[in-house]
Scaffold this active site. Structure first.
Site, mmCIF file in Angstrom:
data_model
loop_
_atom_site.group_PDB
_atom_site.id
_atom_site.type_symbol
_atom_site.label_atom_id
_atom_site.label_comp_id
_atom_site.label_asym_id
_atom_site.label_seq_id
_atom_site.Cartn_x
_atom_site.Cartn_y
_atom_site.Cartn_z
ATOM 1 N N LEU A 10 0.860 -1.178 0.000
ATOM 2 C CA LEU A 10 0.000 0.000 0.000
ATOM 3 C C LEU A 10 0.898 1.229 0.000
ATOM 4 C CD1 LEU A 10 -2.777 -0.825 2.652
ATOM 5 C CD2 LEU A 10 -3.136 -0.493 0.192
ATOM 6 N N ASP A 11 0.490 2.281 -0.725
ATOM 7 C CA ASP A 11 1.237 3.533 -0.713
ATOM 8 C C ASP A 11 1.210 4.151 0.683
ATOM 9 O OD1 ASP A 11 1.729 3.345 -3.425
ATOM 10 O OD2 ASP A 11 -0.084 4.451 -3.968
ATOM 11 N N PRO A 12 2.195 4.994 1.019
ATOM 12 C CA PRO A 12 2.173 5.659 2.337
ATOM 13 C C PRO A 12 0.887 6.438 2.597
ATOM 14 C CG PRO A 12 4.331 5.901 1.332
ATOM 15 C CD PRO A 12 3.443 5.261 0.286
ATOM 16 N N MET A 13 0.289 7.058 1.557
ATOM 17 C CA MET A 13 -0.947 7.821 1.745
ATOM 18 C C MET A 13 -2.125 6.920 2.087
ATOM 19 S SD MET A 13 -3.144 10.100 -0.986
ATOM 20 C CE MET A 13 -4.325 8.798 -1.318
ATOM 21 N N ALA A 14 -2.092 5.679 1.595
ATOM 22 C CA ALA A 14 -3.213 4.758 1.780
ATOM 23 C C ALA A 14 -3.193 4.132 3.173
ATOM 24 C CB ALA A 14 -3.161 3.665 0.718
#
Length: 317
Positions: A47-51
């Site tokens: 998962l991306d850091p923002m997610a």
């Protein structure tokens, strides 16, 4: 508060983690290694850091299950902002285009629904330019950060459901009109939700990107059953899933006797009654004591190992 590692069973375990925003998937793996007292930890999709949301981790011998978990369907909750596009297709990227008020005024609920319908089912999708896909040996996101214009080839994906909530009209921090829409997406592995937001905005002629993304399910696994990243960082007892229970929730079960368990564990092919044991491309072979012996293929009564599951010494029973 404790930093004592959890006791990892001899066949390892599957661990569900609810990743917080700002954490990388690598951060979660690193914390899990410390919490479980083993270097052997992997994941079934980043998962991306923002997610935020569900990461499925494997530890010890159970990392061998991850190959069979990566391809599971996934469910996401997301918020899409229409009105401008960004280089990363999410709120963290630089703005690259902005729609004028006239174009935004032509975006009706009917047009939004029609555009979403075109992005549902079996579709061709170009991944986001800031994905981890390699282009000539270099990650696409590294090329974008270096200032290159990157356009990745389309690939087939399946969007099982693209369910939209009510459109909310407003303005952004520059005073430009925007439309925010909450959505639930159920999709095949390899689908980029950021790309869905980008393509929805493109179809409407106004640009679009994600402002929020949360993964809530991976196959049968639900984020409601996951441990939070803060609890993971504190160490101590963790809700570990036995590999046998995970494998038998995904694949047909083949129960083995003691002698069959030894033979299969030594790599021998087994013969079973084809009138009793149906063919299976993948089945979970389970020995006495609920030990997962391996994932196997069954064809016309012949059983062969696809992935074996050893028992590591020194772990908990």
């Amino acid at each position: 508060m404790t930093n004592d590692p959890a006791i990892l069973p001899a066949q390892g375990a599957i661990l569900l983690v609810d990743k917080a925003e700002g954490w990388t998937s690598h951060d979660v793996v690193a914390k899990s290694r410390r919490a479980l007292g083993t270097r052997k930890v992997g994941h079934a999709g980043t998962l991306d850091p923002m997610a935020t949301g569900l990461l499925v981790l494997g530890a010890g011998p159970s990392t061998r299950l991850l190959t069979h978990l990566v391809g599971l369907d996934k469910t996401y909750l997301t918020t899409i902002r229409l009105g401008y596009a960004t280089v990363t297709d999410d709120r963290e990227g630089e703005r690259i285009s902005t729609a004028d008020a006239g174009a935004m005024g032509e975006v009706t609920p009917e047009r939004i629904s029609a555009a979403a319908a075109e992005l549902t089912g079996d579709i061709m999708q170009a991944p986001s330019a800031v994905s981890a896909i390699k282009v000539n040996g270099q990650r696409a996101y590294d090329r974008v950060r270096a200032g290159e214009a990157v356009e990745l080839q389309q690939r087939p994906v399946t969007v099982h459901a693209f369910e939209l909530g009510e459109a909310r009209h407003g303005v952004d921090d520059t005073g430009a009109p925007v439309i925010d829409i909450d959505a639930t997406v159920r999709c095949s592995t390899g689908t980029y939700i950021r790309a869905l937001a980008r393509d929805l905005g493109k179809a409407l002629g106004v640009g679009g990107h994600l402002t929020m993304l949360r993964r809530t399910r991976v196959g049968p696994f639900d984020v409601a059953d996951a441990v939070g990243t803060e609890a993971l960082a504190q160490g101590g007892a963790l809700p570990l899933l036995a590999p046998t229970s995970v494998a038998t929730s995904l694949f047909p079960r083949l129960d083995l006797g003691a002698e069959q368990t030894i033979d299969l564990g030594n790599g021998k092919k087994l013969e079973v009654d084809p009138s009793v044991v149906p063919d299976a491309s993948i089945a979970a072979a389970v020995g006495p004591g609920e030990r997962l012996v391996g994932l196997v293929q069954v064809k016309r009564g012949r059983v062969r190992v696809v992935t074996n599951f050893p028992v590591e010494t020194g772990g908990a029973p």
